[in-house]
Motif scaffolding. Structure first.
Motif, PDB file in Angstrom:
ATOM      1  N   PRO A   1       0.841  -1.214   0.000  1.00 10.23           N
ATOM      2  CA  PRO A   1       0.000   0.000   0.000  1.00 10.23           C
ATOM      3  C   PRO A   1       0.868   1.254   0.000  1.00 10.23           C
ATOM      4  N   LYS A   2       0.427   2.275  -0.712  1.00 11.51           N
ATOM      5  CA  LYS A   2       1.216   3.506  -0.828  1.00 11.51           C
ATOM      6  C   LYS A   2       1.441   4.184   0.516  1.00 11.51           C
ATOM      7  N   ASP A   3       0.519   3.968   1.467  1.00 14.20           N
ATOM      8  CA  ASP A   3       0.654   4.620   2.767  1.00 14.20           C
ATOM      9  C   ASP A   3       1.305   3.717   3.810  1.00 14.20           C
ATOM     10  N   SER A   4       1.909   2.621   3.380  1.00 10.97           N
ATOM     11  CA  SER A   4       2.536   1.703   4.326  1.00 10.97           C
ATOM     12  C   SER A   4       3.678   2.383   5.064  1.00 10.97           C
ATOM     13  N   PRO A   5       3.720   2.273   6.393  1.00  9.76           N
ATOM     14  CA  PRO A   5       4.828   2.871   7.153  1.00  9.76           C
ATOM     15  C   PRO A   5       6.174   2.234   6.835  1.00  9.76           C
ATOM     16  N   LEU A   6       6.174   1.053   6.249  1.00  5.55           N
ATOM     17  CA  LEU A   6       7.436   0.418   5.867  1.00  5.55           C
ATOM     18  C   LEU A   6       8.218   1.289   4.889  1.00  5.55           C
ATOM     19  N   THR A   7       7.511   2.026   4.047  1.00  2.49           N
ATOM     20  CA  THR A   7       8.173   2.838   3.026  1.00  2.49           C
ATOM     21  C   THR A   7       8.848   4.078   3.604  1.00  2.49           C
ATOM     22  N   GLN A   8       8.585   4.373   4.867  1.00  2.05           N
ATOM     23  CA  GLN A   8       9.133   5.583   5.485  1.00  2.05           C
ATOM     24  C   GLN A   8      10.424   5.326   6.260  1.00  2.05           C
ATOM     25  N   ILE A   9      10.872   4.078   6.299  1.00  7.22           N
ATOM     26  CA  ILE A   9      12.040   3.735   7.119  1.00  7.22           C
ATOM     27  C   ILE A   9      13.177   3.313   6.200  1.00  7.22           C
ATOM     28  N   ALA A  10      14.215   4.128   6.147  1.00  4.16           N
ATOM     29  CA  ALA A  10      15.309   3.910   5.192  1.00  4.16           C
ATOM     30  C   ALA A  10      16.046   2.610   5.441  1.00  4.16           C
ATOM     31  N   SER A  11      16.153   2.182   6.690  1.00  2.00           N
ATOM     32  CA  SER A  11      16.917   0.974   6.998  1.00  2.00           C
ATOM     33  C   SER A  11      16.115  -0.308   6.817  1.00  2.00           C
ATOM     34  N   ILE A  12      14.866  -0.182   6.366  1.00  2.00           N
ATOM     35  CA  ILE A  12      14.103  -1.345   5.921  1.00  2.00           C
ATOM     36  C   ILE A  12      14.053  -1.270   4.397  1.00  2.00           C
ATOM     37  N   ARG A  13      14.821  -2.119   3.750  1.00  2.00           N
ATOM     38  CA  ARG A  13      14.911  -2.127   2.290  1.00  2.00           C
ATOM     39  C   ARG A  13      13.800  -3.002   1.720  1.00  2.00           C
ATOM     40  N   LEU A  14      13.128  -2.500   0.693  1.00  2.00           N
ATOM     41  CA  LEU A  14      11.989  -3.185   0.110  1.00  2.00           C
ATOM     42  C   LEU A  14      12.234  -3.484  -1.366  1.00  2.00           C
ATOM     43  N   THR A  15      11.926  -4.705  -1.771  1.00  5.14           N
ATOM     44  CA  THR A  15      11.977  -5.073  -3.179  1.00  5.14           C
ATOM     45  C   THR A  15      10.673  -5.787  -3.545  1.00  5.14           C
ATOM     46  N   PRO A  16      10.251  -5.740  -4.823  1.00  7.48           N
ATOM     47  CA  PRO A  16       8.918  -6.201  -5.218  1.00  7.48           C
ATOM     48  C   PRO A  16       8.842  -7.695  -5.560  1.00  7.48           C
ATOM     49  N   HIS A  17       9.156  -8.541  -4.580  1.00 10.25           N
ATOM     50  CA  HIS A  17       9.040  -9.999  -4.745  1.00 10.25           C
ATOM     51  C   HIS A  17       9.830 -10.478  -5.961  1.00 10.25           C
ATOM     52  N   ILE A  18      11.117 -10.151  -5.963  1.00  5.90           N
ATOM     53  CA  ILE A  18      11.959 -10.452  -7.124  1.00  5.90           C
ATOM     54  C   ILE A  18      13.125 -11.371  -6.796  1.00  5.90           C
ATOM     55  N   ALA A  19      13.218 -11.859  -5.572  1.00  2.66           N
ATOM     56  CA  ALA A  19      14.393 -12.642  -5.176  1.00  2.66           C
ATOM     57  C   ALA A  19      14.634 -13.822  -6.104  1.00  2.66           C
ATOM     58  N   GLY A  20      13.569 -14.509  -6.469  1.00  4.65           N
ATOM     59  CA  GLY A  20      13.714 -15.670  -7.343  1.00  4.65           C
ATOM     60  C   GLY A  20      13.383 -15.372  -8.784  1.00  4.65           C
ATOM     61  N   ALA A  21      13.397 -14.102  -9.165  1.00  4.24           N
ATOM     62  CA  ALA A  21      12.877 -13.712 -10.482  1.00  4.24           C
ATOM     63  C   ALA A  21      13.953 -13.219 -11.441  1.00  4.24           C
ATOM     64  N   THR A  22      15.167 -13.752 -11.337  1.00  2.00           N
ATOM     65  CA  THR A  22      16.167 -13.409 -12.344  1.00  2.00           C
ATOM     66  C   THR A  22      15.763 -14.015 -13.682  1.00  2.00           C
ATOM     67  N   ASN A  23      16.358 -13.532 -14.755  1.00  2.00           N
ATOM     68  CA  ASN A  23      16.054 -14.075 -16.080  1.00  2.00           C
ATOM     69  C   ASN A  23      16.322 -15.574 -16.144  1.00  2.00           C
ATOM     70  N   ALA A  24      17.448 -15.991 -15.568  1.00  2.57           N
ATOM     71  CA  ALA A  24      17.792 -17.415 -15.602  1.00  2.57           C
ATOM     72  C   ALA A  24      16.768 -18.250 -14.841  1.00  2.57           C
ATOM     73  N   ALA A  25      16.380 -17.780 -13.666  1.00  2.00           N
ATOM     74  CA  ALA A  25      15.420 -18.529 -12.858  1.00  2.00           C
ATOM     75  C   ALA A  25      14.042 -18.555 -13.506  1.00  2.00           C
ATOM     76  N   GLN A  26      13.632 -17.438 -14.085  1.00  3.20           N
ATOM     77  CA  GLN A  26      12.337 -17.383 -14.754  1.00  3.20           C
ATOM     78  C   GLN A  26      12.284 -18.380 -15.918  1.00  3.20           C
ATOM     79  N   SER A  27      13.357 -18.456 -16.661  1.00  2.00           N
ATOM     80  CA  SER A  27      13.412 -19.382 -17.785  1.00  2.00           C
ATOM     81  C   SER A  27      13.358 -20.825 -17.303  1.00  2.00           C
TER      82      SER A  27
END
Length: 317
Positions: free
Chosen positions: A267-293
């Motif tokens: 959500p755009k208003d999530s407090p997680l987005t306001q904390i610099a030391s909490i790094r967020l990525t969009p569910h991509i850990a297993g989504a490299t090109n090689a893994a997707q293939s």
């Protein structure tokens, strides 16, 4: 045979399905269009989904011709396995296909925590030369705690060992002769708290179940080192996000790397987005090109085995 793909699938897999004689319909947003999905499902012999499509009794009841469900990944919290089993519909997962990519994501998170080169780059481009500020730390000699010791954790441990880290793990379902202990040198601990106390980094590698939901919460964070980081590339909901925010803001731990969240997209208003030391990525850990293939090809091949009357070694039910 007709196959319906409801979420993102790499072209390799769809080409393989078509080469095998299947008619493939593809809508990468269909998992979010419930009514349309329910209307279309009866016409197909196989459904291929990722993590957003809810494969429940309602969907399986209308998918009367479905002979197999293919899951482009390994998480199963969006699939009612009991409902599939009772209808004799096997569920195929992409067993180990993205394990290396997730393991590398965990290593990248730890390296970023200790050597945030993108910050140094930005600072230099602003005209500065702050060598002391960007000295960073070494992973060598630090302790990595693995919550869950399956295949991905095994691959993380092998890579962490190469960096000179000590690796410990907590998993009540692992025996002394499993590879991660017998061959990778991970030291098993008896409780989650024992792992948290000793670890400089904690990496989560368990499925989301009733038992694991919010297993890391405000009761656990005080046991961790104040310079520790927690990494979750498994499933959102294993770490209590509200408690994590409080732990980081109060200085109980240094931060977190979250690739998975309880609500996705965030959500755009999530407090997680306001904390610099909490790094967020969009569910991509297993989504490299090689893994997707690899994932797409494995699911295509295994789904075809079932459609042709065979059995898949990647079936979970």
């Amino acid at each position: 045979m007709k196959v319906l793909v409801t979420e993102l699938m790499w072209d390799d897999g769809m080409k393989e399905l078509k080469r095998s004689g299947c008619s493939v319909d593809y809508d990468m947003e269909l998992g979010r269009k419930r009514k349309e999905l329910l209307a279309l499902a009866p016409a197909y012999d196989a459904l291929i989904v990722r993590n957003e499509t809810k494969v429940d009794a309602e969907l399986l009841d209308v998918a009367k011709n479905a002979k197999v469900i293919g899951r482009l990944g390994v998480g199963l919290d969006n699939i009612d396995l009991g409902a599939a089993s009772s209808r004799n519909i096997p569920v195929i997962t992409a067993k180990h296909a993205n394990a290396t990519s997730v393991a590398e994501y965990v290593m990248a998170s730890m390296l970023d925590a200790y050597r945030p080169l993108h910050h140094a780059d930005a600072d230099v481009r602003r005209g500065n030369w702050n060598r002391k500020f960007f000295t960073g730390n070494e992973l060598n000699g630090k302790t990595l705690g693995l919550v869950g010791m399956g295949e991905i954790a095994h691959r993380v441990a092998r890579r962490a060992n190469a960096f000179g880290m000590e690796t410990i793990g907590y998993d009540p379902f692992v025996t002394p002769f499993d590879h991660i202990l017998a061959e990778t040198g991970v030291r098993s601990v008896n409780t989650l708290d024992e792992l948290l106390v000793a670890s400089d980094f904690v990496s989560v590698h368990v499925p989301l179940t009733k038992e694991t939901r919010h297993m890391i919460n405000k009761k656990n964070f005080p046991h961790m080192k104040p310079h520790a980081y927690v990494i979750n590339a498994a499933r959102g909901g294993i770490i209590h996000e509200g408690d994590l925010i409080e732990a980081v803001q109060s200085g109980e731990i240094a931060g977190a790397y979250l690739d998975v969240l309880e609500a996705e997209p965030i959500p755009k208003d999530s407090p997680l987005t306001q904390i610099a030391s909490i790094r967020l990525t969009p569910h991509i850990a297993g989504a490299t090109n090689a893994a997707q293939s690899r994932t797409a090809m494995l699911i295509a091949e295994e789904v075809m085995k079932v459609l042709n009357g065979g059995q898949s070694l990647c079936a979970v039910v």
